[in-house]
Structure formats: structure tokens, C-alpha cells
Design a protein around this motif. Sequence first.
Motif, PDB file in Angstrom:
ATOM      1  N   UNK A  20      76.818  60.194 -66.557  1.00 22.87           N
ATOM      2  CA  UNK A  20      76.686  59.409 -67.261  1.00 22.87           C
ATOM      3  C   UNK A  20      77.757  59.469 -69.347  1.00 22.87           C
ATOM      4  N   UNK A  21      77.741  58.279 -69.518  1.00 16.84           N
ATOM      5  CA  UNK A  21      77.952  58.385 -70.905  1.00 16.84           C
ATOM      6  C   UNK A  21      76.445  58.149 -71.953  1.00 16.84           C
ATOM      7  N   UNK A  22      76.877  58.678 -73.239  1.00 14.95           N
ATOM      8  CA  UNK A  22      75.168  58.860 -74.185  1.00 14.95           C
ATOM      9  C   UNK A  22      75.528  57.165 -74.623  1.00 14.95           C
ATOM     10  N   UNK A  23      74.341  56.237 -74.329  1.00  9.22           N
ATOM     11  CA  UNK A  23      74.584  55.093 -75.054  1.00  9.22           C
ATOM     12  C   UNK A  23      73.516  54.961 -75.582  1.00  9.22           C
ATOM     13  N   UNK A  24      74.245  54.948 -76.796  1.00 11.76           N
ATOM     14  CA  UNK A  24      73.231  54.656 -78.522  1.00 11.76           C
ATOM     15  C   UNK A  24      72.249  53.250 -78.518  1.00 11.76           C
ATOM     16  N   UNK A  25      70.824  53.151 -77.886  1.00 10.68           N
ATOM     17  CA  UNK A  25      70.372  51.697 -78.119  1.00 10.68           C
ATOM     18  C   UNK A  25      69.499  51.498 -79.363  1.00 10.68           C
ATOM     19  N   UNK A  26      70.220  50.362 -79.937  1.00  9.13           N
ATOM     20  CA  UNK A  26      69.642  49.828 -81.461  1.00  9.13           C
ATOM     21  C   UNK A  26      68.922  48.829 -81.183  1.00  9.13           C
ATOM     22  N   UNK A  71      83.190  55.056 -78.653  1.00  8.57           N
ATOM     23  CA  UNK A  71      82.679  54.486 -79.715  1.00  8.57           C
ATOM     24  C   UNK A  71      83.046  53.256 -79.747  1.00  8.57           C
ATOM     25  N   UNK A  72      82.374  51.935 -78.474  1.00  7.13           N
ATOM     26  CA  UNK A  72      82.358  50.857 -78.300  1.00  7.13           C
ATOM     27  C   UNK A  72      81.004  50.961 -78.109  1.00  7.13           C
ATOM     28  N   UNK A  73      80.435  48.766 -78.713  1.00  3.34           N
ATOM     29  CA  UNK A  73      79.798  47.833 -78.201  1.00  3.34           C
ATOM     30  C   UNK A  73      79.908  47.627 -77.075  1.00  3.34           C
TER      31      UNK A  73
END
Length: 160
Positions: free
Chosen positions: A66-72, A89-91
Motif C-alpha cells: 500500500x501507498x500511504x494516503x493522507x485523508x483530509x 505526492x499527487x492527489x
Amino acid sequence: MELSAVIKAQAAVSFYQHPFLIYTRQNLQSNMSIIPSGAYNISNAMYPNLYFAMSGNKEFVGRDVADIIQVKFQDEDTTLATLYDTASQLYIGFNMGEQKVTGYTDPQKLQLSTSWENSLVIQDPSTAQVCYFQDGSEGSSIDVGEESGDSNQRWRFLVA
């Protein structure tokens, strides 16, 4: 402190310790986001060993790592969020022309909705299109289409 407040506080603590119970947060605190903003690994409900990951061509695919996905979340009272892949480093966003989930340099708002079996649906807020795996093979693209309720359209957000 009131007994109900103590129970809610204990439930909130156990929520953070048990990533598969993410959906219970909405039941405990209905005015809050579905999950808290933070870092997640996103796996598919039908194919639990496949995770959101960026391919070499800025398309998101299923990988066994898995890539780490930052949820905001926009704010605590909404289901609109940005999903940011920390590795590329992409959305994360929906390319409606190609019907694929792709990476963007600008934030893309997506809607997270509760589903069943401890999972969420990721959808475009303006079209209600959802993302899904076409098949369960390594490197399978994450596509965009109409919601059917199938488990390949449901996602588990696991605290990274």
C-alpha cells in the motif's frame, strides 16, 4: 463526568485502536466526518490484499503493497475530502474522460460515503460516479463508473 460521556470517550479511544471499526465513529458522533483526517492504507473490500498505489503513468492501480494516503476532510461536518498519495505526492482524483482514478497536482475533492461491511464508497461529489477494481489481479486499474453496490466498489481505510 456523565456516564454517557465516559462511554463515548472510551469508544472513541477504541476506534483509533481498531481500524476495521472506522464506520462506528459516525454512529457515535453523527456530526463528525466518517473517519478522522489522517494517514491510511486503502484496501478493496472484494480484494482485501490489493491497495491503492500509484503506477508509473499517474494512474492508480491495485498493488499488494500500500501507498500511504493522507485523508483530509474539508471540515468536521462534511464527507468531502482530499486524498493525497504521499509516495507520488499527487492527489487522487477521477479522470472522467478515461474513466480512471489518476493523480493530480491540485487537490481533488471526493466524497466518502458509508457502505456496509466496515467499508466506504469513494465517489465524485458532482456525478456520483464511484471507483472500483475491474478485476483482482496485481496492477489492475482502479476505474470509475456507476455505483452498483458491488463489493469491488467498497474500500477499507486502515490506519497507516
